[in-house]
Design a protein around this motif. Structure first.
Motif, PDB file in Angstrom:
ATOM      1  N   VAL A 131       0.844  -1.201   0.000  1.00 23.57           N
ATOM      2  CA  VAL A 131       0.000   0.000   0.000  1.00 23.57           C
ATOM      3  C   VAL A 131       0.878   1.249   0.000  1.00 23.57           C
ATOM      4  CG1 VAL A 131      -1.643   1.362   1.385  1.00 23.57           C
ATOM      5  CG2 VAL A 131      -1.998  -1.106   1.070  1.00 23.57           C
ATOM      6  N   TYR A 132       1.880   1.250   0.848  1.00 27.33           N
ATOM      7  CA  TYR A 132       2.819   2.368   0.975  1.00 27.33           C
ATOM      8  C   TYR A 132       3.541   2.625  -0.345  1.00 27.33           C
ATOM      9  CZ  TYR A 132       7.130   4.602   2.838  1.00 27.33           C
ATOM     10  OH  TYR A 132       8.196   5.420   3.082  1.00 27.33           O
ATOM     11  N   GLU A 133       4.066   1.583  -0.937  1.00 29.68           N
ATOM     12  CA  GLU A 133       4.821   1.737  -2.180  1.00 29.68           C
ATOM     13  C   GLU A 133       3.922   2.139  -3.341  1.00 29.68           C
ATOM     14  OE1 GLU A 133       6.987  -1.959  -2.419  1.00 29.68           O
ATOM     15  OE2 GLU A 133       8.520  -1.222  -1.013  1.00 29.68           O
ATOM     16  N   GLY A 144     -12.605  -4.517  10.727  1.00 25.35           N
ATOM     17  CA  GLY A 144     -11.557  -5.438  11.147  1.00 25.35           C
ATOM     18  C   GLY A 144     -10.478  -5.720  10.118  1.00 25.35           C
ATOM     19  N   ARG A 145     -10.640  -5.201   8.905  1.00 26.16           N
ATOM     20  CA  ARG A 145      -9.658  -5.439   7.848  1.00 26.16           C
ATOM     21  C   ARG A 145      -8.790  -4.205   7.638  1.00 26.16           C
ATOM     22  NH1 ARG A 145     -10.993  -8.393   2.602  1.00 26.16           N
ATOM     23  NH2 ARG A 145      -8.753  -8.254   2.746  1.00 26.16           N
ATOM     24  N   CYS A 146      -7.514  -4.440   7.510  1.00 26.46           N
ATOM     25  CA  CYS A 146      -6.566  -3.352   7.272  1.00 26.46           C
ATOM     26  C   CYS A 146      -6.732  -2.842   5.840  1.00 26.46           C
ATOM     27  CB  CYS A 146      -5.141  -3.858   7.500  1.00 26.46           C
ATOM     28  SG  CYS A 146      -3.916  -2.536   7.478  1.00 26.46           S
ATOM     29  N   CYS A 147      -6.800  -1.518   5.689  1.00 26.48           N
ATOM     30  CA  CYS A 147      -6.941  -0.940   4.350  1.00 26.48           C
ATOM     31  C   CYS A 147      -6.020   0.251   4.139  1.00 26.48           C
ATOM     32  CB  CYS A 147      -8.388  -0.579   4.064  1.00 26.48           C
ATOM     33  SG  CYS A 147      -9.037   0.731   5.097  1.00 26.48           S
ATOM     34  N   GLY A 148      -5.118   0.505   5.078  1.00 28.17           N
ATOM     35  CA  GLY A 148      -4.207   1.625   4.902  1.00 28.17           C
ATOM     36  C   GLY A 148      -3.410   1.902   6.147  1.00 28.17           C
ATOM     37  N   LEU A 149      -2.668   3.005   6.095  1.00 31.29           N
ATOM     38  CA  LEU A 149      -1.781   3.340   7.194  1.00 31.29           C
ATOM     39  C   LEU A 149      -1.721   4.842   7.436  1.00 31.29           C
ATOM     40  CD1 LEU A 149       1.282   4.544   6.135  1.00 31.29           C
ATOM     41  CD2 LEU A 149       1.210   2.307   5.078  1.00 31.29           C
ATOM     42  N   LEU A 153      -3.851   4.851   1.575  1.00 34.52           N
ATOM     43  CA  LEU A 153      -4.990   3.931   1.522  1.00 34.52           C
ATOM     44  C   LEU A 153      -4.831   2.988   0.347  1.00 34.52           C
ATOM     45  CD1 LEU A 153      -7.985   6.354   2.138  1.00 34.52           C
ATOM     46  CD2 LEU A 153      -7.114   4.608   3.694  1.00 34.52           C
ATOM     47  N   ASP A 154      -5.323   1.786   0.527  1.00 36.45           N
ATOM     48  CA  ASP A 154      -5.389   0.818  -0.557  1.00 36.45           C
ATOM     49  C   ASP A 154      -6.218   1.457  -1.676  1.00 36.45           C
ATOM     50  OD1 ASP A 154      -6.322  -1.386  -2.215  1.00 36.45           O
ATOM     51  OD2 ASP A 154      -5.721  -2.723  -0.587  1.00 36.45           O
ATOM     52  N   PRO A 155      -5.749   1.413  -2.917  1.00 40.49           N
ATOM     53  CA  PRO A 155      -6.511   2.031  -4.015  1.00 40.49           C
ATOM     54  C   PRO A 155      -7.936   1.492  -4.140  1.00 40.49           C
ATOM     55  CG  PRO A 155      -4.401   1.170  -4.827  1.00 40.49           C
ATOM     56  CD  PRO A 155      -4.513   0.797  -3.376  1.00 40.49           C
ATOM     57  N   ARG A 156      -8.169   0.271  -3.683  1.00 43.41           N
ATOM     58  CA  ARG A 156      -9.512  -0.323  -3.779  1.00 43.41           C
ATOM     59  C   ARG A 156     -10.521   0.322  -2.843  1.00 43.41           C
ATOM     60  NH1 ARG A 156      -7.332  -6.365  -3.157  1.00 43.41           N
ATOM     61  NH2 ARG A 156      -6.265  -5.216  -1.520  1.00 43.41           N
ATOM     62  N   VAL A 157     -10.059   1.089  -1.840  1.00 40.55           N
ATOM     63  CA  VAL A 157     -11.005   1.708  -0.903  1.00 40.55           C
ATOM     64  C   VAL A 157     -11.002   3.237  -0.985  1.00 40.55           C
ATOM     65  CG1 VAL A 157     -10.881  -0.244   0.697  1.00 40.55           C
ATOM     66  CG2 VAL A 157      -9.411   1.758   1.068  1.00 40.55           C
ATOM     67  N   ARG A 158     -10.203   3.782  -1.879  1.00 38.13           N
ATOM     68  CA  ARG A 158     -10.179   5.239  -2.018  1.00 38.13           C
ATOM     69  C   ARG A 158     -11.519   5.729  -2.555  1.00 38.13           C
ATOM     70  NH1 ARG A 158      -4.297   5.469  -4.861  1.00 38.13           N
ATOM     71  NH2 ARG A 158      -3.127   4.735  -3.054  1.00 38.13           N
ATOM     72  N   GLY A 159     -11.838   6.973  -2.197  1.00 37.32           N
ATOM     73  CA  GLY A 159     -13.084   7.562  -2.671  1.00 37.32           C
ATOM     74  C   GLY A 159     -14.309   7.173  -1.869  1.00 37.32           C
ATOM     75  N   ARG A 160     -14.111   6.541  -0.722  1.00 39.82           N
ATOM     76  CA  ARG A 160     -15.239   6.102   0.117  1.00 39.82           C
ATOM     77  C   ARG A 160     -15.350   6.894   1.420  1.00 39.82           C
ATOM     78  NH1 ARG A 160     -14.714  -0.473  -0.387  1.00 39.82           N
ATOM     79  NH2 ARG A 160     -14.619  -0.524  -2.656  1.00 39.82           N
TER      80      ARG A 160
END
Length: 179
Positions: free
Chosen positions: A17-19, A51-56, A73-80
């Motif tokens: 996610v960071y990279e 309960g699921r990690c989606c970013g830092l 943030l994980d690109p799959r959860v951005r915009g939410r």
């Protein structure tokens, strides 16, 4: 959405996610970031939704000064709306502190200028203000925003010396410059 200390089992995921979130010139080696947090020199927080990690979120602090170093943030959860919730949670967590962060300058010539403008507007909507500084780190120049409380260049220098050591700060030409 919860912000809590990262779990070791999330290391590989968070590294990806960071990279994905930052170009190479804007990121420290992930292993170093992780180790600084393990040594108590930063708060490395996972962003957990159901309960699921989606970013830092990575915060470096000393005394009442807090540098919100990374948010990814994980690109799959951005915009939410998760990023907005994280920004507000960190602002609330640091309400009695002097919080600041770096962001890409609003350069109309930048390829991602529209994204930079949207990000800047998001930060403003979350209550952050532009600060009269530019942050120089490893050859990249950033604008600075924060919660509007007093900040001095020598405090940033001392914070980075504490976090990563004077040698690394100097090697990476890290400095906060008043504009």
């Amino acid at each position: 959405m919860e912000l809590k200390r990262v779990r070791k089992e999330d290391y590989s995921y968070l590294k990806r996610v960071y990279e994905n979130a930052f170009p190479i010139e804007e990121r420290a080696p992930f292993k170093r970031v992780w180790r600084c947090a393990e040594r108590g020199k930063a708060d490395f927080l996972g962003i957990y939704v159901h309960g699921r990690c989606c970013g830092l979120a990575y915060l470096v602090s000393r005394g009442d000064l807090v540098y919100f170093f990374y948010l990814a943030l994980d690109p799959r959860v951005r915009g939410r709306g998760i990023g907005t919730k994280v920004l507000k949670a960190v602002d609330q967590r640091c309400r009695d502190k002097r919080l600041f962060f770096a962001l890409e300058e609003l350069d109309p010539k930048a390829k991602n200028y529209d994204i930079r403008v949207r990000r800047h507007e998001l930060y403003k909507r979350c209550g952050f203000v532009d600060l009269p500084f530019r942050l120089h780190e490893a050859g990249v120049v950033y604008a600075v925003m924060g919660n509007g409380k007093e900040l001095r260049p020598e405090e940033y220098r001392d914070l980075m010396d504490y976090h990563m050591g004077r040698f690394m700060r100097k090697l990476l030409h890290m400095r906060l410059v008043r504009i």
